[in-house]
Write a protein that holds these residues in place. Sequence first.
Motif, short mmCIF file in Angstrom:
data_model
loop_
_atom_site.label_atom_id
_atom_site.label_comp_id
_atom_site.label_asym_id
_atom_site.label_seq_id
_atom_site.Cartn_x
_atom_site.Cartn_y
_atom_site.Cartn_z
N ARG A 49 13.89 -20.80 -57.51
CA ARG A 49 12.91 -21.59 -56.75
C ARG A 49 11.87 -20.68 -56.10
NH1 ARG A 49 15.63 -26.09 -52.99
NH2 ARG A 49 13.43 -26.21 -52.43
N ARG A 70 6.82 -16.19 -54.78
CA ARG A 70 7.25 -15.23 -53.75
C ARG A 70 7.71 -13.93 -54.41
NH1 ARG A 70 8.49 -17.98 -48.99
NH2 ARG A 70 7.08 -19.78 -48.85
N ARG A 125 9.38 -19.55 -58.76
CA ARG A 125 8.39 -20.57 -59.11
C ARG A 125 7.31 -20.72 -58.04
NH1 ARG A 125 13.08 -23.34 -61.12
NH2 ARG A 125 13.25 -24.47 -59.14
N ARG A 126 7.65 -20.41 -56.79
CA ARG A 126 6.66 -20.49 -55.71
C ARG A 126 5.77 -19.26 -55.64
NH1 ARG A 126 10.88 -22.39 -50.98
NH2 ARG A 126 11.45 -24.41 -51.87
#
Length: 348
Positions: A30, A36, A33-34
Amino acid sequence: SGFGAGLALALASSAFIGGSFVLKKKGLLRLCRRGRARAGQGGHAYLREWLWWAGLLCMGVGEAANFAAYAFAPATLVTPLGALSVLVSAVLSSIFLNEQLNVHGKIGCILSVLGSTVMVIHAPQEEEVSSLESMAEKLKDPGFIVFAVCVLVSSLLLIFVAGPRYGQSNVLVYVLVCSAIGSLSVSCVKGLGIALKELFSGKPVLKEPLGWVLLVCLVICISIQINYLNKALDIFNTSVVTPIYYVLFTTAVMTCSTILFKEWQHMVLDNVVGSISGFLTIVSGIFLLHAFRDMPFTPSLLPLFLQPGRADPHHPWSTADRHQSCQHQPLLPAEDKGSQNAEEEEEE
């Protein structure tokens, strides 16, 4: 009732620990996907991801259940059941992370579990340590001091030398760091367990400096393990990291326990053979899992008589279209034989 409680705790421990790897991986994906910074690149954004904390909580619950299981069931039952976390992680990864585990990987997981089980069954019992004084004497043993120095030096080399060069391409670099440091953390847990038992019995354990030293060392070791395990999970497949980490961690812990508690002094021959056989089985399973993880397994790899539609079980063996043996085939084609006969007639 005690045996049933120990069995239930051991099974729950395997389920929680196996699920913790999947939750951590899910949280790291996750974050990726952001956009980071990834843990494999030195980022620590996972500390703000609730899925990662859920995985850490599951691992803590699993370790606590595993520790409590030893109070109800024998170690020969609880320790082998810890290998079930490998299977739990592989199954959950294929369901929730869409990670493909081919036939070779499944066989490798099974072999790793079987080898670990055999190795633990034949492993010697550790020497009894009932007080912090006896634990301090064990820690002063020259063999353990040499082992601890070797672990620290090799870990520093892996972190600062091998990590920047091969950490992104070789799964063993970061997993070896976790396993080597983990062998020392288990020794700290053993000492702290003895300290808690003495504390509950009314002894002034809080005045002993060894207990605090072990607590500080445990916090440092666990922090290093978490950091580099996250890097390995972020870079490599979970179904690959989990079995390798389990096998290397178990081997390192058993080696440390052997040196610290002198477990191998009274082993009989069948236990020696069983331990060696279990270790070789683990190595074979890891080889299958790691070497063939990207190889697709299709029906074309099966023998002809096992391929669907390629073999008829009622087909007679004496048919004309079957393959002839090379012993009954002519050495030269028909055209070559005709030209050879013509040359012989001309010579005559």
